[in-house]
Design an enzyme around this catalytic site. Structure first.
Site, PDB file in Angstrom:
ATOM      1  N   CYS A   2       0.834  -1.203   0.000  1.00  0.00           N
ATOM      2  CA  CYS A   2       0.000   0.000   0.000  1.00  0.00           C
ATOM      3  C   CYS A   2       0.866   1.250   0.000  1.00  0.00           C
ATOM      4  O   CYS A   2       2.019   1.229   0.399  1.00  0.00           O
ATOM      5  CB  CYS A   2      -0.869   0.023   1.246  1.00  0.00           C
ATOM      6  SG  CYS A   2      -1.833  -1.468   1.454  1.00  0.00           S
ATOM      7  N   ARG A  27       4.688   0.448  -7.192  1.00  0.00           N
ATOM      8  CA  ARG A  27       4.701  -0.526  -6.104  1.00  0.00           C
ATOM      9  C   ARG A  27       3.621  -1.590  -6.250  1.00  0.00           C
ATOM     10  O   ARG A  27       3.635  -2.589  -5.543  1.00  0.00           O
ATOM     11  CB  ARG A  27       4.488   0.195  -4.764  1.00  0.00           C
ATOM     12  CG  ARG A  27       5.611   1.131  -4.392  1.00  0.00           C
ATOM     13  CD  ARG A  27       5.125   2.161  -3.409  1.00  0.00           C
ATOM     14  NE  ARG A  27       4.508   1.553  -2.256  1.00  0.00           N
ATOM     15  CZ  ARG A  27       5.124   1.286  -1.123  1.00  0.00           C
ATOM     16  NH1 ARG A  27       6.382   1.579  -0.993  1.00  0.00           N
ATOM     17  NH2 ARG A  27       4.488   0.739  -0.124  1.00  0.00           N
ATOM     18  N   TRP A  78      -3.016  -2.497  -1.581  1.00  0.00           N
ATOM     19  CA  TRP A  78      -2.642  -3.839  -2.085  1.00  0.00           C
ATOM     20  C   TRP A  78      -3.325  -4.793  -1.116  1.00  0.00           C
ATOM     21  O   TRP A  78      -2.970  -4.868   0.054  1.00  0.00           O
ATOM     22  CB  TRP A  78      -1.119  -3.947  -2.065  1.00  0.00           C
ATOM     23  CG  TRP A  78      -0.549  -5.335  -2.074  1.00  0.00           C
ATOM     24  CD1 TRP A  78      -0.172  -6.083  -0.997  1.00  0.00           C
ATOM     25  CD2 TRP A  78      -0.243  -6.129  -3.219  1.00  0.00           C
ATOM     26  NE1 TRP A  78       0.337  -7.282  -1.409  1.00  0.00           N
ATOM     27  CE2 TRP A  78       0.313  -7.347  -2.757  1.00  0.00           C
ATOM     28  CE3 TRP A  78      -0.382  -5.950  -4.608  1.00  0.00           C
ATOM     29  CZ2 TRP A  78       0.721  -8.353  -3.625  1.00  0.00           C
ATOM     30  CZ3 TRP A  78       0.039  -6.967  -5.452  1.00  0.00           C
ATOM     31  CH2 TRP A  78       0.569  -8.141  -4.967  1.00  0.00           C
ATOM     32  N   ASN A 104      -1.266   1.577   6.189  1.00  0.00           N
ATOM     33  CA  ASN A 104      -0.389   0.567   5.576  1.00  0.00           C
ATOM     34  C   ASN A 104       0.018  -0.404   6.664  1.00  0.00           C
ATOM     35  O   ASN A 104       0.256   0.021   7.791  1.00  0.00           O
ATOM     36  CB  ASN A 104       0.904   1.202   5.055  1.00  0.00           C
ATOM     37  CG  ASN A 104       0.700   1.888   3.741  1.00  0.00           C
ATOM     38  OD1 ASN A 104      -0.420   1.967   3.238  1.00  0.00           O
ATOM     39  ND2 ASN A 104       1.781   2.418   3.191  1.00  0.00           N
ATOM     40  N   GLY A 105       0.165  -1.678   6.303  1.00  0.00           N
ATOM     41  CA  GLY A 105       0.603  -2.672   7.286  1.00  0.00           C
ATOM     42  C   GLY A 105      -0.507  -3.673   7.549  1.00  0.00           C
ATOM     43  O   GLY A 105      -1.500  -3.728   6.809  1.00  0.00           O
ATOM     44  N   GLU A 481      17.847 -23.303  -6.004  1.00  0.00           N
ATOM     45  CA  GLU A 481      17.329 -21.939  -6.101  1.00  0.00           C
ATOM     46  C   GLU A 481      18.465 -20.956  -6.427  1.00  0.00           C
ATOM     47  O   GLU A 481      18.301 -20.056  -7.252  1.00  0.00           O
ATOM     48  CB  GLU A 481      16.594 -21.568  -4.799  1.00  0.00           C
ATOM     49  CG  GLU A 481      16.081 -20.151  -4.716  1.00  0.00           C
ATOM     50  CD  GLU A 481      15.151 -19.716  -5.855  1.00  0.00           C
ATOM     51  OE1 GLU A 481      14.720 -20.548  -6.653  1.00  0.00           O
ATOM     52  OE2 GLU A 481      14.900 -18.501  -5.957  1.00  0.00           O
ATOM     53  N   LYS A 485      18.594 -18.600  -9.781  1.00  0.00           N
ATOM     54  CA  LYS A 485      18.740 -17.137  -9.697  1.00  0.00           C
ATOM     55  C   LYS A 485      19.879 -16.682 -10.606  1.00  0.00           C
ATOM     56  O   LYS A 485      19.748 -15.717 -11.346  1.00  0.00           O
ATOM     57  CB  LYS A 485      19.074 -16.720  -8.280  1.00  0.00           C
ATOM     58  CG  LYS A 485      18.155 -16.177  -7.278  1.00  0.00           C
ATOM     59  CD  LYS A 485      16.909 -15.510  -7.508  1.00  0.00           C
ATOM     60  CE  LYS A 485      15.947 -16.127  -8.427  1.00  0.00           C
ATOM     61  NZ  LYS A 485      14.741 -16.703  -7.907  1.00  0.00           N
ATOM     62  N   GLU A 488      19.018 -17.010 -14.359  1.00  0.00           N
ATOM     63  CA  GLU A 488      18.009 -16.040 -14.793  1.00  0.00           C
ATOM     64  C   GLU A 488      18.580 -14.668 -15.077  1.00  0.00           C
ATOM     65  O   GLU A 488      18.245 -14.059 -16.078  1.00  0.00           O
ATOM     66  CB  GLU A 488      16.970 -15.843 -13.667  1.00  0.00           C
ATOM     67  CG  GLU A 488      15.883 -16.844 -13.605  1.00  0.00           C
ATOM     68  CD  GLU A 488      14.836 -16.416 -12.567  1.00  0.00           C
ATOM     69  OE1 GLU A 488      15.166 -16.399 -11.370  1.00  0.00           O
ATOM     70  OE2 GLU A 488      13.718 -16.096 -12.971  1.00  0.00           O
ATOM     71  N   HIS A 504      29.630 -39.025  -9.276  1.00  0.00           N
ATOM     72  CA  HIS A 504      29.018 -39.966 -10.232  1.00  0.00           C
ATOM     73  C   HIS A 504      28.958 -39.390 -11.641  1.00  0.00           C
ATOM     74  O   HIS A 504      28.209 -39.867 -12.481  1.00  0.00           O
ATOM     75  CB  HIS A 504      27.615 -40.351  -9.739  1.00  0.00           C
ATOM     76  CG  HIS A 504      27.643 -41.099  -8.453  1.00  0.00           C
ATOM     77  ND1 HIS A 504      28.100 -42.384  -8.340  1.00  0.00           N
ATOM     78  CD2 HIS A 504      27.322 -40.716  -7.184  1.00  0.00           C
ATOM     79  CE1 HIS A 504      28.038 -42.777  -7.080  1.00  0.00           C
ATOM     80  NE2 HIS A 504      27.567 -41.769  -6.356  1.00  0.00           N
ATOM     81  N   LYS A 601       7.435 -11.894 -15.663  1.00  0.00           N
ATOM     82  CA  LYS A 601       7.150 -12.041 -14.231  1.00  0.00           C
ATOM     83  C   LYS A 601       6.062 -13.077 -14.010  1.00  0.00           C
ATOM     84  O   LYS A 601       6.105 -13.847 -13.074  1.00  0.00           O
ATOM     85  CB  LYS A 601       6.738 -10.678 -13.652  1.00  0.00           C
ATOM     86  CG  LYS A 601       6.496 -10.697 -12.158  1.00  0.00           C
ATOM     87  CD  LYS A 601       7.786 -10.986 -11.398  1.00  0.00           C
ATOM     88  CE  LYS A 601       7.592 -11.195  -9.911  1.00  0.00           C
ATOM     89  NZ  LYS A 601       8.711 -11.908  -9.301  1.00  0.00           N
TER      90      LYS A 601
END
Ligand code: M6R
Length: 606
Positions: A2, A27, A78, A104-105, A481, A485, A488, A504, A601
Site C-alpha cells: 500500500c 509498487r 494492495w 499501511n501494514g 534456487e 537465480k 536467470e 558420479h 514475471k
C-alpha cells in the site's frame, strides 16, 4: 504494498494527492481512495472518494470534483484482508463518520478488536483489518485526538503507518507508525506525509522520519512529534537528494536489491498473527480433516517449486505424511496418483501461472483437497483452490523472485505445524520450531550483513562461463534456487547438484578456475559436503561456502557465515547470500537485473 500520501496547506489537496499516488504506482496496488476536509463558512465536512482499480479511474471519477479542501489523505491499497472492492478500499471511516483513516501494514489482532468494537455497538462494513482503527479512535476520543490515537496504538498488534483527519480538528493531520515506513515532508506554509519519499519528492527534499511508535501532528505551518506516551520528541531534518528513478526504488539501484532487503519485514508480515508460542497455529483453513490424507503433493513452477522442495522435509517430519514435489508442467501430463485421500498444495507468487492452474484443475477433478500458497490476493489460483493461505511478501516487481521464496518457505513451514497440530502431534520439538520461526526475521537481517563479502567474491568470478552449486538435503534444495537465480539474471550456465552425486559424473566438469559454491548448514551432512568440496578444490576449483557450522578448512576461498537456526528453516537464511551473489554477478556484467532477457514475471502461457 500500500501507499500513503497526505497534504495540508493552502492549495487544493486533490491534485497533490493524485500526483503522489501516481508516483507510487510502481509498487503495485488494486484500489485507490482520497478523503478531504471540505470547508463551507466555518463548517468542515469529510468527503471520501474511493474504489477498486487504478488511480487514473479515481482521477476520472466526477465525484472527485466535489473535493475542494486543502487538507487531505490518500491511499493505494494492495489487498491483504478482503478482496479488492470499494468497501475494502481506504480511507475508512468510523461509524460516526467523523474520523477518516488510511493505513499501511497489517493489524494482526483485528479479529479480536472487531469483536470488542461489535460488543460496544459498532458495525464494521468492510472485511479489512484497517476499519477497526477509525472506530477505535472514535471509541477512545474524549476531545483529545492525541490521547485517542495513543490509546488506539496500544491496542494494535502488528504493523501500521496511519494518517487520520477529522472535521473535529480541521487544521491537523495526525500520523503514527510502527514497523511500516512513514515520512513527513516539509514545505513552506504547507506540509506533506508519505509512506515513501517519491510520493512527495516533487514538492520537497526535506523530511522528518518517524521512528517506531511515534505520532506526528502535522499542521500547515508546524510539525510536532510525540512518543506513544505523548512525551514530545525532537527530530532532525534529513535532506534527501534522490533522482526520480532511484526514488522509485527507495534509494536502491534495482527492484531486485530492494526486494532482497525487504525480506525481514516481508517474513515478519507472513508470520503475522498466525504463530504464537502458547497457542495453536492459526490459518484460514476451515475444518479440513487431515487424517484422511495418505499423501501430499506439492506442485509449482520455478522458484515456487524450490520453496516446495524446501518444505517437503518439515511436512514429512512433523506430519508424517509422504510428500512429493512436482513441477506443475510435469504433474499435469503424468497421470499422478491423486484421489480424495490426497492433499495437493499449490505454490505461486502471481497466482496466474498457467501450468500451475492446469495442475490445480486436474487435482480438483481427481477429488484431491487443494490448498494454495499465493502472494497476489484474488488471483486465479486463489479463486480455483479449495483453500488459500497468503504470503504477505508485498508486490514483487523484479522478475527474479526473492522475497516471495523466503515467505513461501516460511508459510509452508507454518502450514506443516498447523497440519501436525490438527493431527494431534504436539511435541517439544514442534514448540521449539515455533520459537525458531519467530526469530527468523531478525536473523534474515543479520544475513544481509554478508553483502560486502558476497559482492567482492562476485567481482572475482563474474567472467566465468559455468558455475556449480552443491549441497545435501535442504542445502541441495537451496542450491537449486541459487543456481536458478544465477541463470536467470546473469546468463551464466549453472547447475545444482546433490553434493554426493558429484563423483558420479559432474566432477568431470571441474577444472582449474571453475567456481563451486557449497551450501553446508546441516550438522549431519556438512562433513560429507566438505569432502565433496575438497574433491573440487583438488581439481583447482574456486570455492565459496555458505554455512552456519564451525568449519575449519584453509583451502576454501570464502566462507560466508550465517546464523544458526532450525535445520528446516535454514533455506530462508542460506538462500540470501546466493540471491546477492546472482545480483552482483549480473551487476558486474552490466545486465538489467530486474528485466532479464526472455523472461516474464507472470508466465500465463504453457
Ligand atoms: O508466479 P509463480 O510463483 O507461479 O511463478 C513461478 C515461476 O515462473 C517463477 O518462480 C520463476 O521461476 C521466477 N522468475 C524465479 O525467479
Amino acid at each position: 504494498m500500500c501507499g500513503i500520501v497526505g497534504y495540508i496547506g493552502n492549495k487544493k489537496a486533490v491534485p497533490v494527492l493524485i500526483n503522489g499516488l501516481l508516483s507510487l504506482e510502481y509498487r503495485g496496488y488494486d484500489s485507490a481512495g482520497i478523503a478531504v476536509l471540505n470547508q463551507s463558512n466555518n463548517e468542515y465536512d469529510l468527503k471520501v472518494v474511493k474504489d477498486k482499480g487504478r488511480v487514473k479511474n479515481l482521477e476520472a471519477n466526477p465525484e472527485l470534483d466535489t473535493l475542494l479542501g486543502t487538507t487531505g489523505i490518500a491511499h493505494t491499497r494492495w489487498a491483504t484482508h478482503g478482496m479488492p472492492s470499494k468497501e475494502n478500499s481506504h480511507p475508512h471511516l468510523d461509524n460516526s463518520k467523523k474520523f477518516a483513516v488510511v493505513h499501511n501494514g497489517i493489524i494482526e489482532n483485528y479479529v479480536e478488536l472487531r469483536k470488542i468494537l461489535q460488543d460496544n455497538g459498532y458495525t464494521l462494513y468492510s472485511e479489512t483489518d484497517t476499519e477497526v482503527i477509525p472506530n477505535l479512535i472514535h471509541m477512545n476520543y474524549n476531545g483529545n485526538i492525541l490521547e485517542a490515537v495513543s490509546k488506539t496504538m496500544k491496542l494494535l498488534k502488528g504493523s501500521y503507518a496511519i494518517e487520520v483527519i477529522s472535521p473535529l480538528f480541521p487544521d491537523k493531520i495526525i500520523v503514527a507508525k510502527k514497523d511500516s515506513p512513514l515520512v513527513v515532508g516539509i514545505g513552506k506554509n504547507e506540509n506533506y506525509v508519505a509512506s515513501d519519499i517519491p510520493a512527495v519528492l516533487a514538492h520537497t527534499n526535506n523530511f522528518y522520519f518517524l521512528d517506531e511508535q511515534e505520532i506526528a501532528v502535522v499542521e500547515k505551518d508546524s510539525i510536532k512529534f510525540y512518543d506513544i506516551n505523548l512525551k514530545e520528541v525532537k527530530k532532525d531534518i534529513k535532506n534527501i537528494e534522490w533522482d526520480a528513478e532511484s526514488s522509485e526504488k527507495n534509494g536502491f539501484e534495482d527492484y531486485m536489491l530492494k526486494e532482497i532487503y525487504e525480506q525481514p519485514q516481508a517474513i515478519r508480515e507472513t508470520i503475522g498473527s498466525r504463530l504464537s508460542l502458547d497457542e495453536k497455529v492459526n490459518l484460514e483453513l476451515g475444518n479440513i480433516d487431515f487424517t484422511k490424507f495418505d499423501k501430499i503433493y506439492i506442485v509449482a513452477c520455478g522458484t515456487a517449486m524450490h520453496a516446495g522442495i524446501a518444505a517437503k522435509y518439515s511436512l514429512e517430519k512433523f506430519c508424517k505424511i509422504p510428500t512429493e514435489v512436482d513441477m506443475a508442467s510435469e504433474f499435469r501430463y503424468r497421470n499422478p496418483l491423486v484421489n480424495e485421500h490426497t492433499l495437493c498444495i499449490f505454490i505461486s507468487q502471481s497466482g496466474e501461472t498457467a501450468d500451475t492452474i492446469a495442475a490445480l484443475r486436474l487435482a480438483k477433478e481427481a477429488g484431491a483437497t487443494t490448498i494454495s500458497v499465493v502472494n497476489v490476493i484474488g488471483s486465479s489460483i486463489t479463486r480455483l483452490s479449495d483453500y488459500t493461505i497468503y504470503t504477505h511478501a508485498g508486490p514483487e516487481i523484479a522478475v527474479a523472485s526473492t522475497k516471495a521464496y523466503t515467505c513461501q518457505v516460511t508459510l509452508l513451514n507454518i502450514l506443516a505445524i498447523y497440519i501436525a497440530e490438527a493431527l494431534g502431534y504436539n511435541s517439544e520439538e514442534l514448540n521449539k520450531f515455533k520459537v525458531d520461526l519467530l526469530e527468523l526475521p531478525d536473523k534474515v537481517k543479520d544475513v544481509l550483513e554478508t553483502m560486502e563479502q558476497v559482492k567482492d567474491f562476485a567481482e572475482k568470478v563474474y567472467t566465468q562461463k559455468d558455475l556449480y552449486f552443491i549441497g545435501r538435503g535442504l542445502d541441495y534444495a537451496v542450491s537449486m534456487e541459487g543456481s536458478l537465480k544465477l541463470k536467470e539474471i546473469s546468463y551464466i550456465h549453472s547447475e545444482a547438484y546433490a553434493a554426493g552425486e558429484l563423483k558420479h559424473g559432474p566432477i568431470a566438469l571441474i577444472e582449474k578456475g571453475t567456481t563451486v559454491i557449497g551450501v553446508a548448514t546441516s550438522p549431519i551432512t556438512t562433513e560429507k559436503t566438505l569432502s565433496n568440496l575438497e574433491e573440487s578444490i583438488t581439481r583447482g576449483a574456486n570455492v565459496l561456502v555458505v554455512t552456519n557450522q564451525n568449519i575449519k578448512n584453509g583451502k576454501i576461498d570464502l566462507m560466508i557465515h550465517i546464523p544458526g537456526t532450525n535445520p528446516y528453516l535454514s533455506p530462508v537464511l542460506s538462500v540470501i547470500p546466493l540471491q546477492l551473489f546472482a545480483y552482483y554477478i549480473a551487476k558486474n556484467k552490466k545486465l538489467d537485473v530486474d528485466k532479464p532477457r526472455n523472461l516474464a514475471k507472470s508466465v500465463t502461457v504453457e
